[in-house]
Design a protein around this motif. Structure first.
Motif, PDB file in Angstrom:
ATOM      1  N   ALA A 144       5.678  13.340  -9.935  1.00 27.86           N
ATOM      2  CA  ALA A 144       6.279  12.638  -9.057  1.00 27.86           C
ATOM      3  C   ALA A 144       7.366  13.434  -8.186  1.00 27.86           C
ATOM      4  CB  ALA A 144       7.030  11.172  -9.153  1.00 27.86           C
ATOM      5  N   PRO A 145       7.500  13.282  -7.074  1.00 24.25           N
ATOM      6  CA  PRO A 145       8.782  14.010  -6.220  1.00 24.25           C
ATOM      7  C   PRO A 145       9.851  13.963  -7.146  1.00 24.25           C
ATOM      8  CG  PRO A 145       7.648  12.404  -4.592  1.00 24.25           C
ATOM      9  CD  PRO A 145       7.290  11.975  -6.258  1.00 24.25           C
ATOM     10  N   ALA A 146      10.568  15.302  -7.109  1.00 23.13           N
ATOM     11  CA  ALA A 146      11.703  15.375  -7.945  1.00 23.13           C
ATOM     12  C   ALA A 146      12.701  16.123  -7.266  1.00 23.13           C
ATOM     13  CB  ALA A 146      11.262  15.915  -9.225  1.00 23.13           C
ATOM     14  N   GLY A 147      12.538  16.204  -6.054  1.00 19.37           N
ATOM     15  CA  GLY A 147      13.874  17.216  -5.241  1.00 19.37           C
ATOM     16  C   GLY A 147      14.718  16.340  -4.842  1.00 19.37           C
ATOM     17  N   GLY A 148      14.914  14.894  -5.223  1.00 23.47           N
ATOM     18  CA  GLY A 148      15.847  13.982  -4.538  1.00 23.47           C
ATOM     19  C   GLY A 148      15.342  13.388  -3.349  1.00 23.47           C
ATOM     20  N   TRP A 149      15.827  12.050  -3.287  1.00 30.55           N
ATOM     21  CA  TRP A 149      15.551  11.278  -2.188  1.00 30.55           C
ATOM     22  C   TRP A 149      15.764  11.935  -0.886  1.00 30.55           C
ATOM     23  CZ3 TRP A 149      17.413   8.339   2.049  1.00 30.55           C
ATOM     24  CH2 TRP A 149      18.784   8.216   2.036  1.00 30.55           C
ATOM     25  N   THR A 150      16.563  12.742  -0.658  1.00 34.05           N
ATOM     26  CA  THR A 150      17.052  13.283   0.503  1.00 34.05           C
ATOM     27  C   THR A 150      16.076  14.515   0.933  1.00 34.05           C
ATOM     28  OG1 THR A 150      18.430  14.793  -0.823  1.00 34.05           O
ATOM     29  CG2 THR A 150      19.556  12.794   0.489  1.00 34.05           C
ATOM     30  N   ALA A 172       1.896  15.609  -5.362  1.00 34.33           N
ATOM     31  CA  ALA A 172       2.683  14.450  -4.776  1.00 34.33           C
ATOM     32  C   ALA A 172       2.923  14.356  -3.317  1.00 34.33           C
ATOM     33  CB  ALA A 172       3.758  14.005  -5.595  1.00 34.33           C
ATOM     34  N   PHE A 173       3.186  15.729  -2.856  1.00 36.67           N
ATOM     35  CA  PHE A 173       3.964  15.755  -1.462  1.00 36.67           C
ATOM     36  C   PHE A 173       3.452  15.242  -0.515  1.00 36.67           C
ATOM     37  CE2 PHE A 173       4.992  17.939   2.213  1.00 36.67           C
ATOM     38  CZ  PHE A 173       6.494  18.000   2.132  1.00 36.67           C
ATOM     39  N   PRO A 174       2.063  15.301  -0.099  1.00 34.70           N
ATOM     40  CA  PRO A 174       1.612  14.470   0.971  1.00 34.70           C
ATOM     41  C   PRO A 174       1.735  12.904   0.677  1.00 34.70           C
ATOM     42  CG  PRO A 174      -0.098  15.562  -0.042  1.00 34.70           C
ATOM     43  CD  PRO A 174       1.117  16.096  -0.748  1.00 34.70           C
ATOM     44  N   TYR A 175       1.702  12.553  -0.501  1.00 32.54           N
ATOM     45  CA  TYR A 175       1.716  11.000  -0.642  1.00 32.54           C
ATOM     46  C   TYR A 175       3.218  10.567  -0.419  1.00 32.54           C
ATOM     47  CZ  TYR A 175      -2.898  11.236  -2.739  1.00 32.54           C
ATOM     48  OH  TYR A 175      -3.914  11.278  -3.092  1.00 32.54           O
ATOM     49  N   LEU A 176       4.061  11.544  -0.587  1.00 37.29           N
ATOM     50  CA  LEU A 176       5.651  11.198  -0.766  1.00 37.29           C
ATOM     51  C   LEU A 176       5.792  11.110   1.171  1.00 37.29           C
ATOM     52  CD1 LEU A 176       8.529  11.064  -1.250  1.00 37.29           C
ATOM     53  CD2 LEU A 176       8.583  13.629  -0.928  1.00 37.29           C
ATOM     54  N   LEU A 221       3.329   5.932  -2.995  1.00 37.00           N
ATOM     55  CA  LEU A 221       4.430   6.382  -4.016  1.00 37.00           C
ATOM     56  C   LEU A 221       4.278   6.383  -5.444  1.00 37.00           C
ATOM     57  CD1 LEU A 221       6.915   7.747  -2.889  1.00 37.00           C
ATOM     58  CD2 LEU A 221       8.216   5.796  -2.899  1.00 37.00           C
ATOM     59  N   LEU A 222       4.243   5.289  -5.907  1.00 37.52           N
ATOM     60  CA  LEU A 222       4.166   5.128  -7.316  1.00 37.52           C
ATOM     61  C   LEU A 222       2.995   5.906  -7.823  1.00 37.52           C
ATOM     62  CD1 LEU A 222       5.077   1.455  -7.606  1.00 37.52           C
ATOM     63  CD2 LEU A 222       6.576   3.414  -8.185  1.00 37.52           C
ATOM     64  N   SER A 223       1.634   5.918  -7.292  1.00 37.84           N
ATOM     65  CA  SER A 223       0.638   6.884  -7.691  1.00 37.84           C
ATOM     66  C   SER A 223       1.245   8.245  -7.925  1.00 37.84           C
ATOM     67  CB  SER A 223      -0.404   6.568  -6.824  1.00 37.84           C
ATOM     68  OG  SER A 223      -0.334   7.329  -5.831  1.00 37.84           O
ATOM     69  N   THR A 224       2.199   8.684  -7.548  1.00 46.30           N
ATOM     70  CA  THR A 224       2.705  10.211  -7.491  1.00 46.30           C
ATOM     71  C   THR A 224       2.998  10.409  -9.027  1.00 46.30           C
ATOM     72  OG1 THR A 224       4.772   9.704  -6.894  1.00 46.30           O
ATOM     73  CG2 THR A 224       3.021  10.463  -5.388  1.00 46.30           C
ATOM     74  N   LEU A 225       3.527   9.177  -9.688  1.00 49.98           N
ATOM     75  CA  LEU A 225       4.000   9.495 -11.099  1.00 49.98           C
ATOM     76  C   LEU A 225       2.553   9.980 -12.050  1.00 49.98           C
ATOM     77  CD1 LEU A 225       5.923   6.032 -11.489  1.00 49.98           C
ATOM     78  CD2 LEU A 225       6.807   8.473 -11.784  1.00 49.98           C
ATOM     79  N   PHE A 276       0.819  -1.423   0.072  1.00 47.51           N
ATOM     80  CA  PHE A 276      -0.037  -0.099   0.220  1.00 47.51           C
ATOM     81  C   PHE A 276       0.862   1.328   0.033  1.00 47.51           C
ATOM     82  CE2 PHE A 276      -2.713  -3.265   1.638  1.00 47.51           C
ATOM     83  CZ  PHE A 276      -3.654  -3.227   0.669  1.00 47.51           C
ATOM     84  N   ALA A 277       2.162   1.242   0.630  1.00 47.99           N
ATOM     85  CA  ALA A 277       2.804   2.455   0.883  1.00 47.99           C
ATOM     86  C   ALA A 277       3.383   2.544  -0.637  1.00 47.99           C
ATOM     87  CB  ALA A 277       4.069   2.118   1.945  1.00 47.99           C
ATOM     88  N   PHE A 278       3.839   1.516  -1.336  1.00 49.64           N
ATOM     89  CA  PHE A 278       4.308   1.751  -2.605  1.00 49.64           C
ATOM     90  C   PHE A 278       3.263   2.129  -3.784  1.00 49.64           C
ATOM     91  CE2 PHE A 278       8.293   0.039  -0.588  1.00 49.64           C
ATOM     92  CZ  PHE A 278       9.043   1.033  -1.474  1.00 49.64           C
ATOM     93  N   LEU A 279       1.950   1.631  -3.421  1.00 50.22           N
ATOM     94  CA  LEU A 279       0.963   2.093  -4.524  1.00 50.22           C
ATOM     95  C   LEU A 279       0.906   3.820  -4.284  1.00 50.22           C
ATOM     96  CD1 LEU A 279      -0.924   0.455  -6.297  1.00 50.22           C
ATOM     97  CD2 LEU A 279      -2.636   0.912  -4.188  1.00 50.22           C
TER      98      LEU A 279
END
Lengths: 191, 530
Positions: free
Chosen positions: B135-141, B153-157, B125-129, B120-123
């Protein structure tokens, strides 16, 4: 270990570890005040001190040397203000209170409140730089088109290391968070 | 797997999908974790292929820069939280109970939960695409203020990270409770296989560091939506503060990804060298030392933010100090092989490649840890080369080694050794073609996370991309080997490998769904040799 003893032991371990997890969550938040205390004690991170004029008058000025202080002013991305120091550079005697002025102009057609955030470079010198009066102590509200001269009174501690002969005091004005976003970004500005 | 379940009449309450949804069996959950992580490995890997495709030539060819940056961000998040971490939890679930003679994990229901949170978590995260703003683009950091510009996408991230964290903390609690309370009589702490030791220490790292990440991303969330100013200079906060908090989590995290690898390699090398592990107790203490040091080195990720000299020196010295316990491990592995009767089956090949290539990654890490030169290397491809050497040829190679090592135990069949060797050699050659040139690119100044580059970097990028495509394609071979092995093959013996020692090798291959319901005979427990 019997079955019920094992269950109890597992439950006990789990509870302890959940407590540890919760503690670490709040420790993450506690890092912020901890860092602040650390910066205050060490004078790192460019955070400057604040003194009363009375405390400054008890300092023994070191007439034997001069320290140059440069001023830099910038404005955050969303703030429609113009902001600049009236003198770019000044030489001061350590231990003597000095006043300089900054100018700020609100180019928007509406009132805006801003917050100035100070920073001193180099980091090592920040704890020897104190202000007695500053427009950064409080929020500043400017009406549409208003301009204002804003004073800063500061003193360089006579204990400042001999190696430091140049300080830079920088301010960045940001729109105060509680008013930010109240105006549509496409609002027209007076040039 | 389903055949094994059908034979097991005393656990016949559900079959089909419901069996997997409701299972509380450590072997089933281990299998789920491993299959899930393999899936994520391919999703994250296909994003890496997009990255290498775009970098094949200078200029913008295939994707726009925003999407490119989403690819680097998502690739990292998926590989770290989706591929490597769940894979280790999968290994822990499968192996720890049968290594310590326990009937199951300590908290089986929690175990089921901690796995089923992941899909569910990855669903999310991947739905943000597919969301407005991408999708989040600011780096994984997730450094602010950039990450705060993420769109819908932000709250989903943020919530995906909360869920992933909850899952791995639950897994960690389970491992600790299992090892502390459920060891078979006679299995003392200093007899534990090193894989179990490294996992306990990993579990403590998880419990101490993941909640700090949860706090940090919660602060981002409230900064964006609820008017707090933890990281906003406008409200008196400090964006650099985020980096301090993030890396307080982030550095232990890199050891979370690698410590279980040390454990696996410590199981494989003695088996194929047919000698007990050299320096067992020093391995335990070295792992503990690495774990402790991992909490006091975080700012070496941010030497260039303008730290005072005293800070730069402190973090440089502590960082370089980590080379000492790590060196102890490398030398112990080499000493284990000294005058051993070595054979080179696929697990051993991967373990040996791990030792050599992880050491290369360790050395580039030392270079990065030296503050003055880090100013040159920071945010260049040198960093990318470094962490891919420690995470791909380190963590992922150890995962491959461990899979080949225990696959006959899990499935009851020997895998195809020829295909396994092909997979090894293709992977090992191509992964070096892929990442070694990135050292040179970084040293000559190519920045990370940029979809286009100056033309002088063209040749090495092309070489790197070719290596990348071959490496990516070679992993399909791995799936072929695993699927073939699950479906059939030469019957595996209980011991599987001639030199294998430890409780899991006393069980049949595959082990019955419930094993060690009666504790094993204490005299059968020898320890300190792997």
């Amino acid at each position: 270990m019997s079955n019920s003893e094992l269950k109890r032991a597992n439950r006990k371990t789990a509870i302890k570890l959940v407590l540890a997890t919760t503690t670490m969550f709040f420790f993450g938040y506690a890092l912020i005040p901890l860092y602040d205390v650390f910066c205050e004690v060490t004078g790192l991170n460019g955070k400057t001190g604040r003194l009363s004029s009375q405390e400054v008058s008890q300092m023994a000025p070191d007439e034997s040397r001069l320290v140059e202080v440069e001023f830099v002013a910038s404005v955050g991305a969303d703030l429609p203000w113009k902001f600049y120091p009236l003198v770019a550079k000044i030489s001061v005697v350590p231990g003597v209170e000095t006043q300089v002025d900054f100018m700020v102009v609100n180019n928007a057609q509406y009132a805006v409140t801003g917050n100035a955030v100070p920073s001193v470079a180099p980091n090592e010198a920040a704890k020897y730089f104190s202000k007695t009066e500053c427009f950064c102590f409080t929020k500043q509200s400017l009406k549409a088109g208003e301009s204002r001269k804003m004073p800063v009174r500061f003193v360089v501690d006579p204990d400042i290391p001999r190696g430091v002969s140049l300080l830079t005091l920088g301010y960045t004005f940001f729109e105060a968070l509680d008013t930010a976003g109240l105006y549509p970004p496409e609002h027209t500005y007076i040039n | 797997m389903s055949e094994a379940a059908a034979h097991d009449h005393h656990d016949a309450q559900s079959t089909g999908l419901m069996r997997w949804l409701t299972t509380t069996n450590h072997k089933d959950i281990g299998t789920l974790y491993l299959l899930f992580s393999l899936t994520m490995f391919f999703i994250g890997g296909s994003m890496a292929m997009v990255i290498r495709l775009e970098l094949f030539q200078p200029g913008l060819q295939f994707v726009d820069p925003q999407f490119y940056n989403s690819m680097t961000t998502m690739h990292a998040l998926i590989m770290i939280f989706g591929a490597v971490m769940p894979a280790w939890t999968g290994f822990a679930n499968w192996m720890i109970p049968i290594m310590i003679g326990a009937p199951d994990m300590a908290l089986p229901r929690l175990n089921n939960w901690s796995f089923w949170i992941l899909p569910f978590a990855f669903l999310m995260l991947l739905s943000t695409l597919f969301m407005p703003g991408g999708a989040p683009a600011g780096g994984w950091t997730m450094y602010p203020p950039l990450v705060l510009q993420t769109g819908d996408a932000f709250p989903y991230l943020i919530f995906a990270i909360h869920f992933l964290g909850a899952s791995s903390i639950a897994g960690a609690i389970n491992v600790i409770a299992t090892v502390f309370n459920m060891r078979a009589p006679g299995m003392t702490l200093m007899k534990l296989p090193l894989f179990v030791w490294t996992w306990i220490i990993t579990a403590f790292l998880l419990i101490a560091s993941i909640p700090v990440l949860a706090g940090a991303v919660t602060m981002l969330l409230t900064d964006k939506y609820f008017g707090t100013a933890f990281f906003s200079a406008a409200g008196g906060g400090d964006p650099v503060m985020f980096q301090h908090i993030f890396w307080f989590f982030g550095h232990p995290e890199v050891y979370i990804l690698i410590l279980p690898a040390f454990g696996i390699v410590s199981a494989i090398i003695p088996t194929f060298a047919r000698k007990p592990l050299f320096g067992y107790s020093s391995m335990v203490y070295a792992t503990g030392a690495i774990a402790f040091l991992s909490f006091i080195v975080w700012a070496h990720h941010m030497f260039t933010v303008g730290m005072p000299l005293a800070g730069e020196l402190f973090f440089m010295y502590t960082t370089v100090l980590i080379a000492v316990p790590t060196g102890v491990k490398i030398f112990n592995w080499v000493a284990t092989m000294w005058r051993g009767s070595m054979t080179f089956e696929t697990p051993m090949l991967f373990a040996l490649a791990f030792v050599v290539l992880f050491t290369i990654g360790g050395f580039s890490g030392l270079m990065l840890g030296v503050t003055p030169v880090d100013f040159q290397y920071h945010d260049t491809y040198f960093v990318v080369a470094h962490f891919h050497y420690v995470l791909v040829t380190g963590a992922v190679f150890a995962l491959m080694a461990g899979t080949y090592f225990w696959l006959p135990k899990w499935t009851g069949h020997m895998y195809n050794e020829t295909l396994g060797k092909w997979h090894f050699w293709l992977s090992t050659i191509s992964v070096n073609v892929l990442f070694f040139p990135q050292h040179f690119l970084g040293l000559s100044g190519m920045p990370r996370r940029i979809p286009d580059y100056a033309v002088q970097f063209s040749d090495f990028n092309m070489v790197s991309s070719i290596g990348g495509f071959i490496y990516g394609a070679s992993q399909i071979l791995f799936v072929v080997v695993v699927v073939k092995c699950i479906r059939g093959g030469k019957k595996a013996t209980d011991q599987v490998w001639e030199g294998a020692q430890g409780l899991e090798w006393t069980l049949p291959s595959p082990p019955p769904l419930h094993s060690f319901t009666e504790a094993p005979d204490p005299s059968s427990i020898t320890g300190g040799n792997r």
